[in-house]
Design a protein around this motif. Structure first.
Motif, short mmCIF file in Angstrom:
data_model
loop_
_atom_site.label_atom_id
_atom_site.label_comp_id
_atom_site.label_asym_id
_atom_site.label_seq_id
_atom_site.Cartn_x
_atom_site.Cartn_y
_atom_site.Cartn_z
N THR A 118 -101.52 36.54 4.90
CA THR A 118 -100.72 35.80 5.89
C THR A 118 -101.17 36.08 7.33
OG1 THR A 118 -99.08 37.57 6.06
CG2 THR A 118 -98.70 35.87 4.37
N ALA A 119 -102.39 36.52 7.50
CA ALA A 119 -102.87 36.95 8.82
C ALA A 119 -102.67 35.88 9.89
CB ALA A 119 -104.33 37.37 8.74
N LEU A 120 -103.24 34.72 9.69
CA LEU A 120 -103.18 33.68 10.73
C LEU A 120 -101.75 33.20 10.97
CD1 LEU A 120 -106.41 31.67 9.96
CD2 LEU A 120 -106.05 33.45 11.67
N GLU A 121 -100.99 33.03 9.90
CA GLU A 121 -99.60 32.59 10.05
C GLU A 121 -98.78 33.63 10.80
OE1 GLU A 121 -101.25 32.70 7.16
OE2 GLU A 121 -101.28 30.66 6.37
N THR A 122 -98.97 34.91 10.48
CA THR A 122 -98.23 35.98 11.15
C THR A 122 -98.57 36.03 12.63
OG1 THR A 122 -98.11 37.29 9.12
CG2 THR A 122 -97.81 38.47 11.20
N VAL A 123 -99.84 36.00 12.95
CA VAL A 123 -100.26 36.07 14.35
C VAL A 123 -99.75 34.86 15.12
CG1 VAL A 123 -102.23 36.12 15.92
CG2 VAL A 123 -102.22 37.58 13.88
N ALA A 124 -99.90 33.67 14.56
CA ALA A 124 -99.42 32.46 15.24
C ALA A 124 -97.91 32.52 15.45
CB ALA A 124 -99.81 31.22 14.44
N ALA A 125 -97.16 32.95 14.44
CA ALA A 125 -95.71 33.04 14.56
C ALA A 125 -95.30 34.07 15.61
CB ALA A 125 -95.09 33.39 13.20
N GLU A 126 -95.99 35.20 15.66
CA GLU A 126 -95.68 36.23 16.66
C GLU A 126 -95.99 35.74 18.08
OE1 GLU A 126 -94.31 39.30 16.76
OE2 GLU A 126 -93.79 39.27 14.63
N PHE A 127 -97.11 35.06 18.24
CA PHE A 127 -97.44 34.50 19.56
C PHE A 127 -96.33 33.54 20.00
CE2 PHE A 127 -101.86 35.09 21.32
CZ PHE A 127 -102.15 36.24 20.61
N ALA A 128 -95.90 32.68 19.11
CA ALA A 128 -94.85 31.71 19.44
C ALA A 128 -93.53 32.42 19.73
CB ALA A 128 -94.70 30.70 18.32
N ALA A 129 -93.15 33.38 18.88
CA ALA A 129 -91.88 34.07 19.04
C ALA A 129 -91.82 34.87 20.34
CB ALA A 129 -91.64 35.01 17.85
N ARG A 130 -92.94 35.36 20.80
CA ARG A 130 -92.99 36.15 22.02
C ARG A 130 -93.19 35.28 23.27
NH1 ARG A 130 -94.99 41.87 20.71
NH2 ARG A 130 -94.58 42.03 18.48
N GLY A 131 -93.25 33.96 23.07
CA GLY A 131 -93.41 33.04 24.19
C GLY A 131 -94.83 32.97 24.73
N TRP A 132 -95.79 33.51 24.00
CA TRP A 132 -97.17 33.54 24.46
C TRP A 132 -97.86 32.20 24.36
CZ3 TRP A 132 -98.70 38.58 21.46
CH2 TRP A 132 -98.10 39.68 22.07
N THR A 133 -97.28 31.26 23.64
CA THR A 133 -97.91 29.93 23.52
C THR A 133 -97.35 28.95 24.54
OG1 THR A 133 -96.34 29.33 21.79
CG2 THR A 133 -98.46 30.25 21.08
N ASP A 134 -96.49 29.42 25.42
CA ASP A 134 -95.90 28.54 26.42
C ASP A 134 -96.81 28.30 27.63
OD1 ASP A 134 -93.67 28.47 24.82
OD2 ASP A 134 -92.57 29.97 25.98
N GLY A 135 -97.88 29.06 27.73
CA GLY A 135 -98.78 28.92 28.87
C GLY A 135 -100.22 28.85 28.40
N THR A 136 -101.11 29.31 29.24
CA THR A 136 -102.54 29.30 28.94
C THR A 136 -102.92 30.56 28.19
OG1 THR A 136 -102.94 28.06 30.96
CG2 THR A 136 -104.84 29.15 29.96
N VAL A 137 -103.54 30.39 27.02
CA VAL A 137 -103.97 31.51 26.19
C VAL A 137 -105.49 31.55 26.17
CG1 VAL A 137 -103.93 32.54 23.89
CG2 VAL A 137 -101.92 31.30 24.73
#
Length: 124
Positions: free
Chosen positions: A96-115
């Motif tokens: 579940t590596a990619l799903e976990t990382v993507a979900a954590e980025f989203a949950a922490r608000g890291w996908t709201d800006g420029t990554v």
């Protein structure tokens, strides 16, 4: 958990991350996902004899926080906790590596800006 002695004082790692955050600010990047072993070591002191070639290992630095977040495979948890400087961690399973990382980025608000993602590393 007691950590092993780092190659440099914690203040050195904090200063390195501060300089990275200053560069993020200069370039207008909100989140940086560092994935090369050399740069992971630069920011955390972490070294390993093996880095999974298809796993999203890394270190996250954000422009608006002093926290360093380590991202690694759950089987490396003890090694990471004993040998690296970090404030928080995300551990994933291989399946579940990619799903976990993507979900954590989203949950922490890291996908709201420029990554920014470090290219040309062993990790995807």
């Amino acid at each position: 958990m007691e950590r092993a002695e780092l190659p440099f004082p914690v203040e050195e790692y904090r200063d390195r991350a501060r300089r990275v955050r200053a560069e993020l600010e200069r370039r207008g990047v909100d989140v940086l996902y560092v994935m090369s072993p050399a740069n992971m070591c630069y920011l955390t002191g972490f070294e390993s004899i093996w880095y999974p070639p298809r796993a999203p290992l890394g270190v996250v630095v954000t422009r608006d926080s002093d926290a360093i977040v380590f991202v690694d495979y759950e089987r490396h948890r003890s090694l990471v906790e004993m040998t690296a400087h970090f404030d928080d961690a995300i551990f994933f399973t291989y399946e579940t590596a990619l799903e976990t990382v993507a979900a954590e980025f989203a949950a922490r608000g890291w996908t709201d800006g420029t990554v920014g993602i470090e290219w040309h590393s062993r990790s995807p």
